[in-house]
Design a protein around this motif. Sequence first.
Motif, PDB file in Angstrom:
ATOM      1  N   VAL A  60       0.842  -1.206   0.000  1.00 16.67           N
ATOM      2  CA  VAL A  60       0.000   0.000   0.000  1.00 16.67           C
ATOM      3  C   VAL A  60       0.875   1.254   0.000  1.00 16.67           C
ATOM      4  O   VAL A  60       0.563   2.258  -0.637  1.00 16.67           O
ATOM      5  CB  VAL A  60      -0.962  -0.008   1.213  1.00 16.67           C
ATOM      6  CG1 VAL A  60      -1.596   1.356   1.429  1.00 16.67           C
ATOM      7  CG2 VAL A  60      -2.053  -1.057   1.012  1.00 16.67           C
ATOM      8  N   ALA A  61       2.018   1.187   0.693  1.00 14.54           N
ATOM      9  CA  ALA A  61       2.926   2.339   0.760  1.00 14.54           C
ATOM     10  C   ALA A  61       3.499   2.683  -0.614  1.00 14.54           C
ATOM     11  O   ALA A  61       3.927   3.813  -0.850  1.00 14.54           O
ATOM     12  CB  ALA A  61       4.052   2.062   1.749  1.00 14.54           C
ATOM     13  N   LYS A  62       3.497   1.728  -1.524  1.00 11.89           N
ATOM     14  CA  LYS A  62       4.036   1.971  -2.869  1.00 11.89           C
ATOM     15  C   LYS A  62       2.983   2.502  -3.834  1.00 11.89           C
ATOM     16  O   LYS A  62       3.310   2.857  -4.968  1.00 11.89           O
ATOM     17  CB  LYS A  62       4.616   0.664  -3.432  1.00 11.89           C
ATOM     18  CG  LYS A  62       5.880   0.218  -2.723  1.00 11.89           C
ATOM     19  CD  LYS A  62       6.286  -1.157  -3.220  1.00 11.89           C
ATOM     20  CE  LYS A  62       7.425  -1.721  -2.373  1.00 11.89           C
ATOM     21  NZ  LYS A  62       7.538  -3.178  -2.567  1.00 11.89           N
ATOM     22  N   LEU A  63       1.737   2.537  -3.397  1.00 12.34           N
ATOM     23  CA  LEU A  63       0.682   3.066  -4.259  1.00 12.34           C
ATOM     24  C   LEU A  63       0.968   4.524  -4.566  1.00 12.34           C
ATOM     25  O   LEU A  63       1.331   5.295  -3.682  1.00 12.34           O
ATOM     26  CB  LEU A  63      -0.689   2.932  -3.598  1.00 12.34           C
ATOM     27  CG  LEU A  63      -1.331   1.535  -3.601  1.00 12.34           C
ATOM     28  CD1 LEU A  63      -2.613   1.548  -2.780  1.00 12.34           C
ATOM     29  CD2 LEU A  63      -1.630   1.069  -5.013  1.00 12.34           C
ATOM     30  N   GLY A  64       0.832   4.902  -5.821  1.00 15.57           N
ATOM     31  CA  GLY A  64       1.092   6.284  -6.208  1.00 15.57           C
ATOM     32  C   GLY A  64       2.553   6.551  -6.485  1.00 15.57           C
ATOM     33  O   GLY A  64       2.928   7.665  -6.862  1.00 15.57           O
ATOM     34  N   ASN A  65       3.406   5.548  -6.308  1.00 14.12           N
ATOM     35  CA  ASN A  65       4.838   5.686  -6.588  1.00 14.12           C
ATOM     36  C   ASN A  65       5.126   5.155  -7.997  1.00 14.12           C
ATOM     37  O   ASN A  65       4.937   3.978  -8.274  1.00 14.12           O
ATOM     38  CB  ASN A  65       5.626   4.893  -5.536  1.00 14.12           C
ATOM     39  CG  ASN A  65       7.129   5.070  -5.703  1.00 14.12           C
ATOM     40  OD1 ASN A  65       7.614   5.326  -6.797  1.00 14.12           O
ATOM     41  ND2 ASN A  65       7.850   4.914  -4.610  1.00 14.12           N
ATOM     42  N   ASP A  66       5.581   6.038  -8.878  1.00 14.70           N
ATOM     43  CA  ASP A  66       5.744   5.675 -10.285  1.00 14.70           C
ATOM     44  C   ASP A  66       6.837   4.638 -10.526  1.00 14.70           C
ATOM     45  O   ASP A  66       6.942   4.078 -11.614  1.00 14.70           O
ATOM     46  CB  ASP A  66       6.040   6.926 -11.126  1.00 14.70           C
ATOM     47  CG  ASP A  66       4.820   7.828 -11.210  1.00 14.70           C
ATOM     48  OD1 ASP A  66       3.709   7.322 -10.977  1.00 14.70           O
ATOM     49  OD2 ASP A  66       4.980   9.030 -11.502  1.00 14.70           O
ATOM     50  N   ASN A  67       7.667   4.395  -9.537  1.00 14.39           N
ATOM     51  CA  ASN A  67       8.714   3.387  -9.695  1.00 14.39           C
ATOM     52  C   ASN A  67       8.150   1.969  -9.733  1.00 14.39           C
ATOM     53  O   ASN A  67       8.858   1.024 -10.052  1.00 14.39           O
ATOM     54  CB  ASN A  67       9.730   3.475  -8.550  1.00 14.39           C
ATOM     55  CG  ASN A  67      10.508   4.776  -8.611  1.00 14.39           C
ATOM     56  OD1 ASN A  67      10.756   5.299  -9.690  1.00 14.39           O
ATOM     57  ND2 ASN A  67      10.866   5.294  -7.460  1.00 14.39           N
TER      58      ASN A  67
END
Length: 106
Positions: A60-67
């Motif tokens: 969930v913490a990676k949501l919105g992270n373009d990587n």
Amino acid sequence: MKVKCNSCKRDFRVENIRTEDMENGVERTLFSCPFCRREYTGFYTDDSIRSLQKKIQKAVAKLGNDNYDQKVLKKRIAKLQQKIKGEIDALKARMEPADSERRNSE
Ligand SMILES: [Zn+2]
């Protein structure tokens, strides 16, 4: 989340959720009615469920992270959530084989 107390029939908001250690690394998550103090079990977790929870949090913490490929990520989260739900249900059935009264209304 609001629930209706089975004892005093009053609606209350679920807060002050706490955990209690049970045998075999199982933790019971519980809350009580603020009016009559009746205790309700929210759900149980064990090592496997808690590690799944951590995996979900990380994803969930990676949501919105373009990587990260968001489509893949969302699929992964949905899969993990499905898995964790199954495990929570199975654990609850194991911990409360004769459960008949703990079903809370929405
Ligand atoms: Zn109550």
